[in-house]
Motif scaffolding. Sequence first.
Motif, PDB file in Angstrom:
ATOM      1  N   ARG A   5      41.293  31.154  50.846  1.00 29.47           N
ATOM      2  CA  ARG A   5      42.187  32.099  51.519  1.00 29.47           C
ATOM      3  C   ARG A   5      42.731  33.050  50.455  1.00 29.47           C
ATOM      4  NH1 ARG A   5      46.385  28.331  54.498  1.00 29.47           N
ATOM      5  NH2 ARG A   5      45.787  26.893  52.817  1.00 29.47           N
ATOM      6  N   VAL A   6      42.653  34.327  50.748  1.00 34.84           N
ATOM      7  CA  VAL A   6      43.012  35.354  49.765  1.00 34.84           C
ATOM      8  C   VAL A   6      44.019  36.319  50.373  1.00 34.84           C
ATOM      9  CG1 VAL A   6      42.145  37.148  48.211  1.00 34.84           C
ATOM     10  CG2 VAL A   6      40.665  35.209  48.808  1.00 34.84           C
ATOM     11  N   LEU A   7      44.992  36.695  49.559  1.00 36.12           N
ATOM     12  CA  LEU A   7      45.898  37.794  49.890  1.00 36.12           C
ATOM     13  C   LEU A   7      45.663  38.908  48.887  1.00 36.12           C
ATOM     14  CD1 LEU A   7      49.224  35.834  50.482  1.00 36.12           C
ATOM     15  CD2 LEU A   7      47.680  36.734  52.223  1.00 36.12           C
ATOM     16  N   TYR A   8      45.463  40.118  49.381  1.00 38.40           N
ATOM     17  CA  TYR A   8      45.392  41.288  48.514  1.00 38.40           C
ATOM     18  C   TYR A   8      46.747  41.983  48.587  1.00 38.40           C
ATOM     19  CZ  TYR A   8      40.394  40.387  48.383  1.00 38.40           C
ATOM     20  OH  TYR A   8      39.169  39.792  48.195  1.00 38.40           O
ATOM     21  N   LEU A   9      47.432  42.010  47.453  1.00 39.45           N
ATOM     22  CA  LEU A   9      48.804  42.499  47.400  1.00 39.45           C
ATOM     23  C   LEU A   9      48.852  43.887  46.780  1.00 39.45           C
ATOM     24  CD1 LEU A   9      50.517  39.222  46.113  1.00 39.45           C
ATOM     25  CD2 LEU A   9      50.148  39.974  48.487  1.00 39.45           C
ATOM     26  N   ILE A  54      50.354  42.573  34.379  1.00 36.86           N
ATOM     27  CA  ILE A  54      48.893  42.495  34.292  1.00 36.86           C
ATOM     28  C   ILE A  54      48.447  41.706  33.067  1.00 36.86           C
ATOM     29  CG2 ILE A  54      46.798  43.864  33.890  1.00 36.86           C
ATOM     30  CD1 ILE A  54      47.899  45.963  35.779  1.00 36.86           C
ATOM     31  N   GLY A  55      49.033  41.979  31.921  1.00 34.36           N
ATOM     32  CA  GLY A  55      48.622  41.282  30.702  1.00 34.36           C
ATOM     33  C   GLY A  55      48.790  39.781  30.817  1.00 34.36           C
ATOM     34  N   ALA A  56      49.926  39.333  31.354  1.00 36.03           N
ATOM     35  CA  ALA A  56      50.158  37.893  31.501  1.00 36.03           C
ATOM     36  C   ALA A  56      49.175  37.275  32.483  1.00 36.03           C
ATOM     37  CB  ALA A  56      51.594  37.645  31.966  1.00 36.03           C
ATOM     38  N   ALA A  57      48.819  38.009  33.544  1.00 39.54           N
ATOM     39  CA  ALA A  57      47.868  37.485  34.519  1.00 39.54           C
ATOM     40  C   ALA A  57      46.466  37.398  33.937  1.00 39.54           C
ATOM     41  CB  ALA A  57      47.869  38.360  35.770  1.00 39.54           C
ATOM     42  N   VAL A  58      46.089  38.339  33.087  1.00 35.31           N
ATOM     43  CA  VAL A  58      44.784  38.270  32.425  1.00 35.31           C
ATOM     44  C   VAL A  58      44.728  37.049  31.509  1.00 35.31           C
ATOM     45  CG1 VAL A  58      43.292  39.385  30.723  1.00 35.31           C
ATOM     46  CG2 VAL A  58      44.276  40.733  32.586  1.00 35.31           C
ATOM     47  N   ASP A  59      45.807  36.789  30.801  1.00 36.43           N
ATOM     48  CA  ASP A  59      45.840  35.651  29.870  1.00 36.43           C
ATOM     49  C   ASP A  59      45.832  34.315  30.606  1.00 36.43           C
ATOM     50  OD1 ASP A  59      45.960  37.411  27.756  1.00 36.43           O
ATOM     51  OD2 ASP A  59      48.149  37.311  27.572  1.00 36.43           O
ATOM     52  N   THR A  60      46.535  34.234  31.743  1.00 37.99           N
ATOM     53  CA  THR A  60      46.652  32.965  32.475  1.00 37.99           C
ATOM     54  C   THR A  60      46.509  33.236  33.971  1.00 37.99           C
ATOM     55  OG1 THR A  60      48.267  32.269  30.809  1.00 37.99           O
ATOM     56  CG2 THR A  60      48.029  30.858  32.732  1.00 37.99           C
ATOM     57  N   TRP A  99      46.375  43.408  43.650  1.00 35.81           N
ATOM     58  CA  TRP A  99      46.423  42.056  43.110  1.00 35.81           C
ATOM     59  C   TRP A  99      45.679  41.130  44.070  1.00 35.81           C
ATOM     60  CZ3 TRP A  99      48.743  40.617  38.493  1.00 35.81           C
ATOM     61  CH2 TRP A  99      49.570  41.577  37.877  1.00 35.81           C
ATOM     62  N   THR A 100      44.892  40.178  43.531  1.00 29.29           N
ATOM     63  CA  THR A 100      44.153  39.215  44.338  1.00 29.29           C
ATOM     64  C   THR A 100      44.781  37.845  44.134  1.00 29.29           C
ATOM     65  OG1 THR A 100      42.098  40.474  44.044  1.00 29.29           O
ATOM     66  CG2 THR A 100      41.895  38.190  44.776  1.00 29.29           C
ATOM     67  N   LEU A 101      45.358  37.301  45.208  1.00 30.06           N
ATOM     68  CA  LEU A 101      46.031  36.004  45.142  1.00 30.06           C
ATOM     69  C   LEU A 101      45.202  35.018  45.954  1.00 30.06           C
ATOM     70  CD1 LEU A 101      48.548  34.472  44.142  1.00 30.06           C
ATOM     71  CD2 LEU A 101      49.697  35.152  46.265  1.00 30.06           C
ATOM     72  N   LEU A 102      44.622  34.029  45.265  1.00 26.82           N
ATOM     73  CA  LEU A 102      43.573  33.186  45.835  1.00 26.82           C
ATOM     74  C   LEU A 102      43.952  31.711  45.780  1.00 26.82           C
ATOM     75  CD1 LEU A 102      40.511  32.480  46.553  1.00 26.82           C
ATOM     76  CD2 LEU A 102      40.097  32.636  44.091  1.00 26.82           C
ATOM     77  N   ILE A 103      43.756  31.011  46.910  1.00 23.36           N
ATOM     78  CA  ILE A 103      43.818  29.553  46.918  1.00 23.36           C
ATOM     79  C   ILE A 103      42.536  29.029  47.550  1.00 23.36           C
ATOM     80  CG2 ILE A 103      46.326  29.358  46.912  1.00 23.36           C
ATOM     81  CD1 ILE A 103      46.268  28.898  49.908  1.00 23.36           C
ATOM     82  N   LEU A 154      40.628  22.652  43.542  1.00 28.88           N
ATOM     83  CA  LEU A 154      41.579  22.440  44.624  1.00 28.88           C
ATOM     84  C   LEU A 154      42.975  22.225  44.058  1.00 28.88           C
ATOM     85  CD1 LEU A 154      41.554  22.129  47.734  1.00 28.88           C
ATOM     86  CD2 LEU A 154      41.426  19.664  47.371  1.00 28.88           C
ATOM     87  N   GLY A 155      43.957  22.939  44.612  1.00 27.57           N
ATOM     88  CA  GLY A 155      45.327  22.797  44.166  1.00 27.57           C
ATOM     89  C   GLY A 155      45.776  23.873  43.199  1.00 27.57           C
ATOM     90  N   THR A 156      44.838  24.674  42.707  1.00 22.18           N
ATOM     91  CA  THR A 156      45.173  25.730  41.767  1.00 22.18           C
ATOM     92  C   THR A 156      45.384  27.057  42.504  1.00 22.18           C
ATOM     93  OG1 THR A 156      43.835  24.665  40.061  1.00 22.18           O
ATOM     94  CG2 THR A 156      44.377  26.974  39.708  1.00 22.18           C
ATOM     95  N   VAL A 157      46.265  27.878  41.963  1.00 22.11           N
ATOM     96  CA  VAL A 157      46.464  29.247  42.448  1.00 22.11           C
ATOM     97  C   VAL A 157      45.862  30.193  41.428  1.00 22.11           C
ATOM     98  CG1 VAL A 157      48.158  31.027  42.976  1.00 22.11           C
ATOM     99  CG2 VAL A 157      48.580  28.658  43.683  1.00 22.11           C
ATOM    100  N   SER A 158      45.058  31.142  41.871  1.00 26.16           N
ATOM    101  CA  SER A 158      44.493  32.140  40.972  1.00 26.16           C
ATOM    102  C   SER A 158      45.052  33.513  41.324  1.00 26.16           C
ATOM    103  CB  SER A 158      42.966  32.173  41.059  1.00 26.16           C
ATOM    104  OG  SER A 158      42.412  30.999  40.493  1.00 26.16           O
ATOM    105  N   LEU A 159      45.468  34.225  40.301  1.00 27.26           N
ATOM    106  CA  LEU A 159      46.019  35.577  40.468  1.00 27.26           C
ATOM    107  C   LEU A 159      45.223  36.527  39.585  1.00 27.26           C
ATOM    108  CD1 LEU A 159      48.309  37.415  41.603  1.00 27.26           C
ATOM    109  CD2 LEU A 159      49.550  36.909  39.474  1.00 27.26           C
ATOM    110  N   LEU A 160      44.460  37.424  40.214  1.00 30.18           N
ATOM    111  CA  LEU A 160      43.626  38.370  39.489  1.00 30.18           C
ATOM    112  C   LEU A 160      44.265  39.748  39.569  1.00 30.18           C
ATOM    113  CD1 LEU A 160      40.126  37.217  40.763  1.00 30.18           C
ATOM    114  CD2 LEU A 160      41.554  36.240  38.966  1.00 30.18           C
ATOM    115  N   PRO A 161      44.499  40.389  38.426  1.00 34.90           N
ATOM    116  CA  PRO A 161      45.219  41.667  38.428  1.00 34.90           C
ATOM    117  C   PRO A 161      44.350  42.839  38.872  1.00 34.90           C
ATOM    118  CG  PRO A 161      44.696  40.998  36.197  1.00 34.90           C
ATOM    119  CD  PRO A 161      44.242  39.881  37.080  1.00 34.90           C
ATOM    120  N   PRO A 162      44.979  43.926  39.294  1.00 40.96           N
ATOM    121  CA  PRO A 162      44.221  45.108  39.718  1.00 40.96           C
ATOM    122  C   PRO A 162      43.470  45.751  38.567  1.00 40.96           C
ATOM    123  CG  PRO A 162      46.579  45.586  39.618  1.00 40.96           C
ATOM    124  CD  PRO A 162      46.437  44.115  39.408  1.00 40.96           C
TER     125      PRO A 162
END
Length: 274
Positions: free
Chosen positions: A93-97, A109-115, A45-49, A68-76
């Motif tokens: 700044r990115v965290l790979y989870l 994953i499906g919910a993260a792809v949608d939003t 998972w890619t968690l990006l600010i 600025l101010g948004t969190v992005s979560l990209l699924p594997p």
Amino acid sequence: MAADGARTGGSEQITAWRPQVRGVTEVFHAHFTRHAYPMHVHDTWTLLIVDEGAVRYDLERHEHGTPLGTVSLLPPHVPHNGSAATPLGFRKRVLYLDAVGGPLDASFIGAAVDTPDLADPLLRRRISQLHASLTHPGDELEAAARLALVGERLRERLRPRPAEEARPGPDRRVARSLRELLDARVVEGVELNEAAGLVHAHPAHLVRSFGAAYGIAPHQYLMARRVDRARRLLLAGQAPGEVAVACGFYDQSHLNRHFKKVVGVPPGRYARGR
């Protein structure tokens, strides 16, 4: 910060390392002005600010952005690209989870792809605090606790609970059990997941219950106990370097930072004040 790599190329700057925190495979900080990512995938998972500028990217053939101010979560395993949305580039700044054993499993994953982009100030603040704790070796309990709360918030946003399934309230039994465990292991410490297993509670519930019961986070409680022990040893004449080891700190720098935070002066000055 135990960085595996810090590199600069013109105005492109990156710092990357793997912390000793279960669930986080990599921390990645970067400032890019010209670099554009081609389509690629991660097995995490890619968690990006974004701290400066903005990023635009395509995910599942839909364009998204991270102002600025948004969190992005990209699924594997879902292809995406990325580039600067402004001429000045971006700082991120990115965290790979970890996709297995991390805070999110494949059911999200499906919910993260949608939003993938979440406007959530509380979540962003928690992620920023997590990044700060990950830069300091020896603060793994704090980082794990912050990761547990970030994961809880992400799960709530991706799969909101029905009203009748509200988050359980704090549990004083759980909090007391954790305090007893921390008291017994002041020097050697304990990993959050191990503590959760020993007291039979979810890590996020454990952290929340402890804070509600005692008005302090578990990692703050542990560091306060270590600082108390350090004060006694310093006044007995031990050198700060020896005290750091004897009290469970990662090194003397780790002792200095937490000692000054609690006492107001560094350990060397405290000892000279006798």
